[in-house]
Design a protein around this motif. Structure first.
Motif, PDB file in Angstrom:
ATOM      1  N   UNK A  52       0.840  -1.211   0.000  1.00  0.00           N
ATOM      2  CA  UNK A  52       0.000   0.000   0.000  1.00  0.00           C
ATOM      3  C   UNK A  52       0.870   1.255   0.000  1.00  0.00           C
ATOM      4  N   UNK A  53       1.984   1.207   0.699  1.00  0.00           N
ATOM      5  CA  UNK A  53       2.886   2.364   0.697  1.00  0.00           C
ATOM      6  C   UNK A  53       3.522   2.563  -0.670  1.00  0.00           C
ATOM      7  N   UNK A  54       3.790   1.474  -1.376  1.00  0.00           N
ATOM      8  CA  UNK A  54       4.285   1.610  -2.759  1.00  0.00           C
ATOM      9  C   UNK A  54       3.243   2.327  -3.623  1.00  0.00           C
ATOM     10  N   UNK A  55       1.988   1.965  -3.425  1.00  0.00           N
ATOM     11  CA  UNK A  55       0.948   2.597  -4.236  1.00  0.00           C
ATOM     12  C   UNK A  55       0.804   4.071  -3.870  1.00  0.00           C
ATOM     13  N   UNK A  56       0.813   4.388  -2.584  1.00  0.00           N
ATOM     14  CA  UNK A  56       0.784   5.797  -2.163  1.00  0.00           C
ATOM     15  C   UNK A  56       1.982   6.541  -2.750  1.00  0.00           C
ATOM     16  N   UNK A  57       3.134   5.891  -2.697  1.00  0.00           N
ATOM     17  CA  UNK A  57       4.359   6.513  -3.199  1.00  0.00           C
ATOM     18  C   UNK A  57       4.301   6.788  -4.693  1.00  0.00           C
ATOM     19  N   UNK A  58       3.715   5.865  -5.433  1.00  0.00           N
ATOM     20  CA  UNK A  58       3.606   6.080  -6.885  1.00  0.00           C
ATOM     21  C   UNK A  58       2.712   7.268  -7.202  1.00  0.00           C
ATOM     22  N   UNK A  71      -5.441   4.331   0.836  1.00  0.00           N
ATOM     23  CA  UNK A  71      -5.948   3.239   1.692  1.00  0.00           C
ATOM     24  C   UNK A  71      -5.261   3.243   3.057  1.00  0.00           C
ATOM     25  N   UNK A  72      -5.131   4.460   3.595  1.00  0.00           N
ATOM     26  CA  UNK A  72      -4.640   4.600   4.964  1.00  0.00           C
ATOM     27  C   UNK A  72      -3.135   4.703   5.118  1.00  0.00           C
ATOM     28  N   UNK A  73      -2.392   4.679   3.998  1.00  0.00           N
ATOM     29  CA  UNK A  73      -0.932   4.748   4.073  1.00  0.00           C
ATOM     30  C   UNK A  73      -0.399   5.942   3.291  1.00  0.00           C
ATOM     31  N   UNK A  74       0.670   6.524   3.842  1.00  0.00           N
ATOM     32  CA  UNK A  74       1.147   7.821   3.375  1.00  0.00           C
ATOM     33  C   UNK A  74       2.435   7.676   2.560  1.00  0.00           C
ATOM     34  N   UNK A  75       2.499   8.425   1.458  1.00  0.00           N
ATOM     35  CA  UNK A  75       3.742   8.666   0.734  1.00  0.00           C
ATOM     36  C   UNK A  75       4.074  10.141   0.855  1.00  0.00           C
ATOM     37  N   UNK A  76       5.355  10.466   0.967  1.00  0.00           N
ATOM     38  CA  UNK A  76       5.772  11.845   1.241  1.00  0.00           C
ATOM     39  C   UNK A  76       7.080  12.093   0.494  1.00  0.00           C
ATOM     40  N   UNK A  77       7.106  13.130  -0.345  1.00  0.00           N
ATOM     41  CA  UNK A  77       8.333  13.435  -1.094  1.00  0.00           C
ATOM     42  C   UNK A  77       8.366  14.909  -1.456  1.00  0.00           C
ATOM     43  N   UNK A 121       4.083   6.144   7.595  1.00  0.00           N
ATOM     44  CA  UNK A 121       3.318   4.913   7.398  1.00  0.00           C
ATOM     45  C   UNK A 121       1.834   5.216   7.450  1.00  0.00           C
ATOM     46  N   UNK A 122       1.177   4.729   8.520  1.00  0.00           N
ATOM     47  CA  UNK A 122      -0.241   5.076   8.703  1.00  0.00           C
ATOM     48  C   UNK A 122      -0.388   6.553   9.015  1.00  0.00           C
ATOM     49  N   UNK A 123       0.628   7.102   9.636  1.00  0.00           N
ATOM     50  CA  UNK A 123       0.654   8.536   9.897  1.00  0.00           C
ATOM     51  C   UNK A 123       1.817   9.147   9.131  1.00  0.00           C
ATOM     52  N   UNK A 176      11.288  -1.022   7.973  1.00  0.00           N
ATOM     53  CA  UNK A 176      11.102   0.376   8.396  1.00  0.00           C
ATOM     54  C   UNK A 176      10.869   1.243   7.165  1.00  0.00           C
ATOM     55  N   UNK A 177       9.953   2.176   7.279  1.00  0.00           N
ATOM     56  CA  UNK A 177       9.696   3.130   6.186  1.00  0.00           C
ATOM     57  C   UNK A 177       9.962   4.534   6.713  1.00  0.00           C
TER      58      UNK A 177
END
Ligand code: MG
Length: 249
Positions: A12-18, A100-106, A171-173, A196-197
């Motif tokens: 899910x984090x990969x998808x948020x990241x994309x 879906x509840x997971x964060x990407x940040x860049x 992550x979730x936050x 770890x993310x």
């Protein structure tokens, strides 16, 4: 507490990241002299929502917009508005998306049209300091090995590292443990472990590292008015050495 993500969470984090990466690609195409930071904000917000995600920053702690747009001496947390970008400006764009509840940040800093040699060097050194740092984003190293590598490279190049704002677990936050300074002695802090993310985000100034928050309670600027640059990805500590960058397409 530093959370270790499961395979499902990492996917899910990969998808948020994309989604974050796609939004950054869009911004890169839009930036030109004359465009306002609000136009960039609106385009990114639409892009994130069209991808069935949520702009993480909007409403976070009361932040009013979907991106942070920090121009020239602004370090982070610039609020998008009517300001038009001018030839020669630099602009740091920070984007978060929750899927879906997971964060990407860049975050990425761009030049607007032709920029000074100093501004280009600042952008290049900031980006490269991230990669110097994540050379240590491997199982067995300690967190401050990343911090020390960032600081060493930045200072070797004559610039300074912001102290008052740091990277973070994600992550979730958006902001999870651990805080990740971009400075400090090597060999300290938690040992890095698979799963770890982390959001690694050097903020680099041409002059002093000292910063101050403007009266709008958000925008952070350099106290000497000199340029600042920002570069960030969300990364995953893997079991095979190399970290995985989650916020790239
Ligand atoms: Mg961040």
């Amino acid at each position: 507490m530093i959370t270790i993500k499961s395979h499902k969470e990492i996917e899910l984090m990969r998808q948020a990241g994309r989604i974050v990466a796609g939004a950054h690609a869009l911004v890169g195409k839009l930036i030109r002299p004359g465009i306002t930071t609000l136009e960039l904000d609106r385009a990114v917000e639409k892009y994130i929502k069209d991808a069935d995600a949520i702009p993480t920053f909007k409403g976070y702690g009361g932040f009013p917009k979907s991106i942070c747009a920090s121009v020239n001496e602004e370090v982070v947390h610039g609020i998008p508005g009517k300001r038009k970008l001018l030839e020669g400006d630099i602009i740091s764009v920070d984007i978060g998306a929750t899927y879906q509840g997971y964060v990407g940040d860049a975050a990425v800093t761009h030049g607007v049209g032709a920029i000074s040699d100093e501004a280009q060097k600042l952008i290049d050194v900031t980006r490269e300091s991230f990669f110097k740092g994540i050379a240590y984003a491997r199982e067995g190293y300690r967190l401050s090995d990343i911090s020390n590598a960032v600081q060493t490279y930045v200072e070797e190049n004559g610039f300074s590292v912001v102290r008052d704002y740091v990277g973070h677990g994600v992550g979730k936050k958006m902001h999870e443990d651990p805080p990740i300074p971009n400075y400090g002695l090597e060999g300290h802090g938690p040992r890095l472990r698979q799963g770890m993310t982390l959001a690694i985000e050097p903020m680099v100034n041409v002059g002093t590292y000292e910063v101050v928050v403007l009266d709008n309670d958000w925008t952070v600027v350099t106290t000497d008015g000199k340029l600042s640059s920002h570069y960030e990805h969300t990364i995953l500590i893997t079991g095979n050495g190399e970290p995985e960058l989650l916020t790239v397409i």
